[in-house]
Scaffold this motif. Structure first.
Motif, PDB file in Angstrom:
ATOM      1  N   PHE A 196       5.017  -5.958  10.368  1.00  0.00           N
ATOM      2  CA  PHE A 196       5.935  -4.832  10.139  1.00  0.00           C
ATOM      3  C   PHE A 196       6.240  -4.113  11.456  1.00  0.00           C
ATOM      4  O   PHE A 196       7.406  -3.905  11.834  1.00  0.00           O
ATOM      5  CB  PHE A 196       5.314  -3.889   9.107  1.00  0.00           C
ATOM      6  CG  PHE A 196       6.037  -2.589   8.916  1.00  0.00           C
ATOM      7  CD1 PHE A 196       5.332  -1.402   8.791  1.00  0.00           C
ATOM      8  CD2 PHE A 196       7.416  -2.531   8.823  1.00  0.00           C
ATOM      9  CE1 PHE A 196       5.996  -0.199   8.588  1.00  0.00           C
ATOM     10  CE2 PHE A 196       8.091  -1.334   8.631  1.00  0.00           C
ATOM     11  CZ  PHE A 196       7.376  -0.163   8.519  1.00  0.00           C
ATOM     12  N   ASP A 242      14.120  -6.525  14.722  1.00  0.00           N
ATOM     13  CA  ASP A 242      14.472  -7.555  13.743  1.00  0.00           C
ATOM     14  C   ASP A 242      14.651  -6.890  12.379  1.00  0.00           C
ATOM     15  O   ASP A 242      13.781  -6.945  11.513  1.00  0.00           O
ATOM     16  CB  ASP A 242      13.367  -8.610  13.685  1.00  0.00           C
ATOM     17  CG  ASP A 242      13.829  -9.889  13.015  1.00  0.00           C
ATOM     18  OD1 ASP A 242      13.222 -10.945  13.264  1.00  0.00           O
ATOM     19  OD2 ASP A 242      14.806  -9.831  12.230  1.00  0.00           O
ATOM     20  N   ILE A 243      15.824  -6.259  12.192  1.00  0.00           N
ATOM     21  CA  ILE A 243      16.016  -5.425  11.001  1.00  0.00           C
ATOM     22  C   ILE A 243      16.143  -6.260   9.728  1.00  0.00           C
ATOM     23  O   ILE A 243      15.905  -5.765   8.636  1.00  0.00           O
ATOM     24  CB  ILE A 243      17.239  -4.504  11.148  1.00  0.00           C
ATOM     25  CG1 ILE A 243      18.501  -5.325  11.479  1.00  0.00           C
ATOM     26  CG2 ILE A 243      16.994  -3.462  12.211  1.00  0.00           C
ATOM     27  CD1 ILE A 243      19.774  -4.520  11.401  1.00  0.00           C
ATOM     28  N   LEU A 280      12.593  -6.918   8.608  1.00  0.00           N
ATOM     29  CA  LEU A 280      11.751  -5.720   8.467  1.00  0.00           C
ATOM     30  C   LEU A 280      11.351  -5.419   7.015  1.00  0.00           C
ATOM     31  O   LEU A 280      10.167  -5.276   6.726  1.00  0.00           O
ATOM     32  CB  LEU A 280      12.487  -4.520   9.072  1.00  0.00           C
ATOM     33  CG  LEU A 280      11.657  -3.325   9.525  1.00  0.00           C
ATOM     34  CD1 LEU A 280      10.586  -3.733  10.500  1.00  0.00           C
ATOM     35  CD2 LEU A 280      12.547  -2.284  10.174  1.00  0.00           C
ATOM     36  N   PRO A 281      12.296  -5.350   6.065  1.00  0.00           N
ATOM     37  CA  PRO A 281      11.884  -5.008   4.695  1.00  0.00           C
ATOM     38  C   PRO A 281      10.988  -6.061   4.063  1.00  0.00           C
ATOM     39  O   PRO A 281      10.205  -5.776   3.175  1.00  0.00           O
ATOM     40  CB  PRO A 281      13.211  -4.930   3.921  1.00  0.00           C
ATOM     41  CG  PRO A 281      14.264  -4.822   4.948  1.00  0.00           C
ATOM     42  CD  PRO A 281      13.757  -5.540   6.147  1.00  0.00           C
ATOM     43  N   HIS A 317       2.365   0.480   2.687  1.00  0.00           N
ATOM     44  CA  HIS A 317       3.075   1.396   1.781  1.00  0.00           C
ATOM     45  C   HIS A 317       4.401   1.855   2.393  1.00  0.00           C
ATOM     46  O   HIS A 317       5.432   1.927   1.720  1.00  0.00           O
ATOM     47  CB  HIS A 317       2.184   2.595   1.465  1.00  0.00           C
ATOM     48  CG  HIS A 317       2.870   3.665   0.683  1.00  0.00           C
ATOM     49  ND1 HIS A 317       3.092   3.599  -0.676  1.00  0.00           N
ATOM     50  CD2 HIS A 317       3.423   4.837   1.086  1.00  0.00           C
ATOM     51  CE1 HIS A 317       3.742   4.675  -1.075  1.00  0.00           C
ATOM     52  NE2 HIS A 317       3.945   5.452  -0.031  1.00  0.00           N
ATOM     53  N   SER A 318       4.374   2.147   3.692  1.00  0.00           N
ATOM     54  CA  SER A 318       5.607   2.568   4.385  1.00  0.00           C
ATOM     55  C   SER A 318       6.662   1.478   4.305  1.00  0.00           C
ATOM     56  O   SER A 318       7.829   1.748   4.028  1.00  0.00           O
ATOM     57  CB  SER A 318       5.316   2.878   5.856  1.00  0.00           C
ATOM     58  OG  SER A 318       4.566   4.051   5.981  1.00  0.00           O
ATOM     59  N   GLU A 330       6.967  -0.825   2.130  1.00  0.00           N
ATOM     60  CA  GLU A 330       7.421  -1.026   0.746  1.00  0.00           C
ATOM     61  C   GLU A 330       8.613  -0.124   0.410  1.00  0.00           C
ATOM     62  O   GLU A 330       9.352  -0.399  -0.526  1.00  0.00           O
ATOM     63  CB  GLU A 330       6.290  -0.707  -0.251  1.00  0.00           C
ATOM     64  CG  GLU A 330       5.089  -1.619  -0.169  1.00  0.00           C
ATOM     65  CD  GLU A 330       5.300  -2.964  -0.833  1.00  0.00           C
ATOM     66  OE1 GLU A 330       6.452  -3.314  -1.154  1.00  0.00           O
ATOM     67  OE2 GLU A 330       4.325  -3.675  -1.010  1.00  0.00           O
ATOM     68  N   GLN A 331       8.791   0.970   1.141  1.00  0.00           N
ATOM     69  CA  GLN A 331       9.887   1.902   0.833  1.00  0.00           C
ATOM     70  C   GLN A 331      11.226   1.398   1.363  1.00  0.00           C
ATOM     71  O   GLN A 331      12.269   1.960   1.046  1.00  0.00           O
ATOM     72  CB  GLN A 331       9.607   3.279   1.461  1.00  0.00           C
ATOM     73  CG  GLN A 331       8.222   3.854   1.219  1.00  0.00           C
ATOM     74  CD  GLN A 331       7.887   3.961  -0.253  1.00  0.00           C
ATOM     75  OE1 GLN A 331       8.692   4.432  -1.049  1.00  0.00           O
ATOM     76  NE2 GLN A 331       6.697   3.512  -0.631  1.00  0.00           N
ATOM     77  N   LEU A 332      11.200   0.342   2.189  1.00  0.00           N
ATOM     78  CA  LEU A 332      12.422  -0.088   2.880  1.00  0.00           C
ATOM     79  C   LEU A 332      13.242  -1.057   2.057  1.00  0.00           C
ATOM     80  O   LEU A 332      12.700  -1.848   1.288  1.00  0.00           O
ATOM     81  CB  LEU A 332      12.058  -0.745   4.220  1.00  0.00           C
ATOM     82  CG  LEU A 332      11.175   0.064   5.160  1.00  0.00           C
ATOM     83  CD1 LEU A 332      11.034  -0.663   6.478  1.00  0.00           C
ATOM     84  CD2 LEU A 332      11.761   1.442   5.387  1.00  0.00           C
ATOM     85  N   ASP A 333      14.527  -1.017   2.309  1.00  0.00           N
ATOM     86  CA  ASP A 333      15.446  -1.926   1.648  1.00  0.00           C
ATOM     87  C   ASP A 333      16.177  -2.722   2.721  1.00  0.00           C
ATOM     88  O   ASP A 333      15.954  -2.507   3.922  1.00  0.00           O
ATOM     89  CB  ASP A 333      16.436  -1.123   0.795  1.00  0.00           C
ATOM     90  CG  ASP A 333      16.977  -1.934  -0.364  1.00  0.00           C
ATOM     91  OD1 ASP A 333      17.659  -1.355  -1.231  1.00  0.00           O
ATOM     92  OD2 ASP A 333      16.714  -3.157  -0.415  1.00  0.00           O
ATOM     93  N   ALA A 334      17.062  -3.605   2.299  1.00  0.00           N
ATOM     94  CA  ALA A 334      17.811  -4.424   3.256  1.00  0.00           C
ATOM     95  C   ALA A 334      18.640  -3.518   4.167  1.00  0.00           C
ATOM     96  O   ALA A 334      18.942  -2.383   3.794  1.00  0.00           O
ATOM     97  CB  ALA A 334      18.719  -5.371   2.495  1.00  0.00           C
ATOM     98  N   PRO A 335      19.044  -3.984   5.350  1.00  0.00           N
ATOM     99  CA  PRO A 335      19.900  -3.182   6.223  1.00  0.00           C
ATOM    100  C   PRO A 335      21.186  -2.798   5.508  1.00  0.00           C
ATOM    101  O   PRO A 335      21.599  -3.479   4.572  1.00  0.00           O
ATOM    102  CB  PRO A 335      20.203  -4.117   7.404  1.00  0.00           C
ATOM    103  CG  PRO A 335      19.132  -5.120   7.372  1.00  0.00           C
ATOM    104  CD  PRO A 335      18.694  -5.253   5.959  1.00  0.00           C
ATOM    105  N   ASN A 336      21.827  -1.709   5.963  1.00  0.00           N
ATOM    106  CA  ASN A 336      23.014  -1.244   5.259  1.00  0.00           C
ATOM    107  C   ASN A 336      24.141  -2.251   5.364  1.00  0.00           C
ATOM    108  O   ASN A 336      24.119  -3.149   6.192  1.00  0.00           O
ATOM    109  CB  ASN A 336      23.449   0.152   5.746  1.00  0.00           C
ATOM    110  CG  ASN A 336      23.761   0.167   7.234  1.00  0.00           C
ATOM    111  OD1 ASN A 336      24.424  -0.740   7.736  1.00  0.00           O
ATOM    112  ND2 ASN A 336      23.282   1.173   7.931  1.00  0.00           N
ATOM    113  N   GLN A 344      25.836  -4.125   8.358  1.00  0.00           N
ATOM    114  CA  GLN A 344      25.190  -5.179   9.145  1.00  0.00           C
ATOM    115  C   GLN A 344      25.477  -6.520   8.493  1.00  0.00           C
ATOM    116  O   GLN A 344      25.344  -6.682   7.290  1.00  0.00           O
ATOM    117  CB  GLN A 344      23.666  -4.960   9.177  1.00  0.00           C
ATOM    118  CG  GLN A 344      23.239  -3.594   9.695  1.00  0.00           C
ATOM    119  CD  GLN A 344      23.759  -3.307  11.066  1.00  0.00           C
ATOM    120  OE1 GLN A 344      23.765  -4.180  11.926  1.00  0.00           O
ATOM    121  NE2 GLN A 344      24.232  -2.101  11.286  1.00  0.00           N
TER     122      GLN A 344
END
Lengths: 387, 322
Positions: free
Chosen positions: B176, B184-185, B188-189, B268-269, B271-277, B280
């Motif tokens: 992560f 590497d966005i 990242l998720p 946990h941090s 886990e809160q992420l989603d795909a890039p907007n 992108q």
């Protein structure tokens, strides 16, 4: 033999260079010009400070970054920039949260500083000084709470930070400041981001590093804009700027002196924020694009949609979701009973976010924390209001 | 003064549990360790009865403990799985050749079928030869890309439904942070995704890879292996001291020393992420035109790296001939 031409400043091509900005060697005059220009552009284009007489609350801590911020803000308001004298017609007020009451308890050699002369006389900006303990009905409860929190893991520092944020936002709302400006430079923002991620605050990826982040203050549903206009700068840029523009002395404390031995001997004296600052600083030296890569990535990532957007009354961040019980507890029966007890027997356990729970987890007198006993009325009011 | 286990309050404590910093006895530790992995498997619906599973086994501590625990839980909770061992020989003298002996020992102990594939037979390059060609920088990139494809090929040969790997909580937290540091966005998720490769983008499905050790600390894996007297190979890869991951690994160790929950907090941090907007441009999954395996470009990374290696070898041969 052909002699190599001496390198000149990349911008003016006249003077000898003194510092490297983003791989370009520049002289000190061009450096000052660059910083002043960058600050104005940040405020106008990135932070959307475009209206005449717009009010800006600048948060000042006495540290290097906020000192630089106050200096720059003063220059644009009074048109005292070294180059590009164009004035910005904004109202800047400086807010300082005085932590002497806490510092004197923990650091024997602490000497309180008076910044009135710097802000009022030198920078000619309105100055408000608020004592951190003034938000508490009984100020000694704040000290007791800090003593109850763990020495390690930045728990005490995080607690002080959230109290300060409450004071700042409350002052901003009551006095009509929609824009609250913090002085962290890009390198500090990157370190702060890593620090927040290490404490479980993944949601901060969408806010912690932005030039301009809006959030709705839960107490009265008013919008506040949090600004980081110095995001483009690195530590060395701030240090050099202050060397050229300021005579301020910054007191140096020997970190960790006041801690018990088992914490003092931990990495970075058991302080997560310092550990991540050291980490980013070390990487930045070896890999100069580190800071801007991290900040650029943080801009592009999104957060998973949440079913509900409820705030934590302590940190005012949105409460995040736990996707697996193993993020919160272990199956060895050592903390499940405690968690179940707190959930069933305290008033606000379910309203506290993941990271604030972590901050409190090794505290003594846990029930008092989760019932918000002795907490400032402002925080209790928020907690009662929040779902 | 005798200190008792903070879980059962009956037995004497024999260690401080790395995950919690609490005192724990041996029985409670083994029980909690296995229960947490079982919970991870069940709560993520990792397997279905009757599935064929390849366990990526290197002979190291993670895969040795993985083989042991999965075999144990498969019997104890009737997962109904058919287990196989899959090993990759990267061709690193003094490292991989020794660790493979441990895998062969595990094959006998747990009575599982074992398949070993080597870089040399798959790509005509061993890692020692790759490093001799490119030097000590970026060799982990080559090894990682080749190993991924080698595991896929091995799994296809075995005819399995899923691959499981011994990536633990520390690995996931490191990945992560590394993806954030490298920008590497897109990865990242997914840095802490417990099952990858089962999304079937564009109708192209890959063999799912599962990570039952997602919430298991590396230190606890070492302790489990030690106190269960499991045999594993514990030397670091010959080429690892130069890896960028070393910086992040040191950070994670320091974070754990300050706050034991930091590793889980990082997961946990993430886990809160989603795909890039949506602004992108996401890489589209497709099949490589050369090897027909999954790729995000027309030619996959493994084929691209191989081509550069082969060109380098061709240049050397020409120079010698000259």
């Amino acid at each position: 033999m052909q002699q190599k031409e001496p390198k000149l400043c990349k911008k003016c091509k006249t003077n000898n260079p003194n510092i490297i900005i983003q791989k370009d060697p520049v002289c000190k005059e061009c450096f000052i010009g660059y910083v002043e220009h960058m600050f104005k552009m940040s405020l106008r284009l990135k932070c959307n400070i475009t209206q005449k007489n717009e009010k800006l609350l600048v948060c000042f801590s006495g540290g290097q970054n906020s000192t630089a911020l106050v200096k720059m803000a003063s220059d644009v308001v009074h048109s005292t920039c070294a180059y590009n004298k164009s004035k910005m017609f904004i109202e800047v007020h400086v807010l300082y949260i005085n932590e002497s009451f806490i510092m004197k308890q923990f650091i024997q050699e602490y000497q309180p500083q008076d910044y009135t002369n710097f802000v009022t006389n030198e920078c000619k900006l309105p100055f408000k000084n608020i004592d951190i303990q003034s938000i508490y009905p009984d100020p000694y409860i704040l000290l007791k709470q800090l003593h109850n929190l763990s020495e390690s893991g930045s728990s005490r520092e995080d607690f002080v930070r959230l109290i300060k944020n409450h004071i700042i936002y409350d002052y901003a709302i009551k006095n009509g400041y929609q824009n609250v400006c913090f002085g962290q430079n890009g390198q500090r923002l990157a370190a702060d981001l890593f620090s927040q991620l290490s404490k479980g605050r993944g949601l901060s990826l969408q806010s912690a590093t932005k030039y301009n982040f809006s959030f709705i203050y839960p107490l009265n549903q008013q919008k506040l804009q949090i600004l980081h206009p110095l995001k483009e700068l690195l530590n060395k840029d701030i240090l050099y700027y202050l060397r050229l523009k300021s005579n301020m002395n910054f007191p140096q404390f020997i970190l960790g002196q006041h801690l018990s031995n088992n914490v003092k001997n931990k990495p970075a004296h058991g302080n997560i924020d310092h550990l991540l600052e050291q980490f980013i600083d070390k990487l930045q030296e070896g890999f100069p694009s580190t800071t801007f890569t991290v900040l650029s990535s943080a801009e592009k990532i999104t957060i998973k949609p949440l079913q509900q957007q409820n705030h934590c009354p302590l940190c005012l961040e949105i409460r995040d979701q736990v996707y697996n019980r193993l993020e919160v507890e272990t199956l060895d029966n050592s903390n499940q009973q405690l968690i179940n007890y707190l959930r069933a027997n305290t008033k606000y356990y379910n309203k506290i976010c993941f990271t604030c729970n972590r901050m409190l987890q090794s505290a003594q007198e846990l029930e008092k924390f989760y019932n918000l006993d002795g907490f400032p009325p402002l925080i209790i009011q928020l907690a009662d209001l929040i779902q | 003064m005798v200190k008792y286990c903070q879980s059962c309050n009956v037995q004497k404590a024999f260690m401080v549990r790395p995950k919690t910093g609490n005192l724990i006895c041996q029985n409670c530790f083994f029980q909690a360790f296995e229960d947490e992995i079982h919970h991870t498997i069940i709560s993520n619906q990792m397997f279905k009865p009757g599935e064929k599973i390849a366990i990526a086994a290197s002979g190291g501590k993670d895969s040795t403990v993985l083989v042991h625990v999965i075999t144990l839980l498969n019997k104890k909770y009737n997962y109904g799985l058919n287990l196989y061992l899959l090993s990759i020989d990267e061709g690193i003298k003094g490292y991989r050749d020794d660790s493979l002996e441990t895998v062969k020992q595990n094959q006998i102990t747990y009575q599982l079928d074992l398949r070993i594939l080597s870089y040399k037979e798959l790509f005509n390059w061993s890692m020692d030869e790759v490093v001799a060609q490119i030097g000590l920088n970026n060799n982990c990139t080559y090894c990682g890309v080749f190993r991924r494809q080698a595991l896929d090929r091995g799994a296809i040969q075995l005819g399995v439904d899923k691959i499981i790997t011994g990536h633990n909580a520390d690995d996931m937290a490191e990945t992560f942070l590394m993806n954030l540091l490298r920008g590497d966005i897109f990865r990242l998720p997914k840095s802490t995704a417990i099952i990858t490769g089962d999304d079937g983008d564009n109708g192209i499905a890959t063999l799912p890879r599962c990570k039952p050790f997602k919430y298991t600390y590396e230190k606890e894996i070492v302790m489990y292996a030690h106190y269960k007297k499991l045999i594993y190979f514990s030397t670091e890869c010959t080429y690892s001291p130069n890896a960028f991951r070393g910086h992040v690994r040191e950070l994670i160790k320091n974070l754990e020393a300050i706050r034991p929950s930091a590793v889980i907090d990082l997961i946990h941090s993430c886990e809160q992420l989603d795909a890039p907007n949506q602004n992108q441009k996401m890489p589209q999954k497709q099949l490589c035109q050369k090897c027909n395996l999954l790729s995000s470009n027309k030619i996959c990374k493994a084929c691209t790296l191989l081509e550069s290696l082969n060109q380098g070898r061709a240049k050397q041969i020409l120079q010698i001939q000259d």
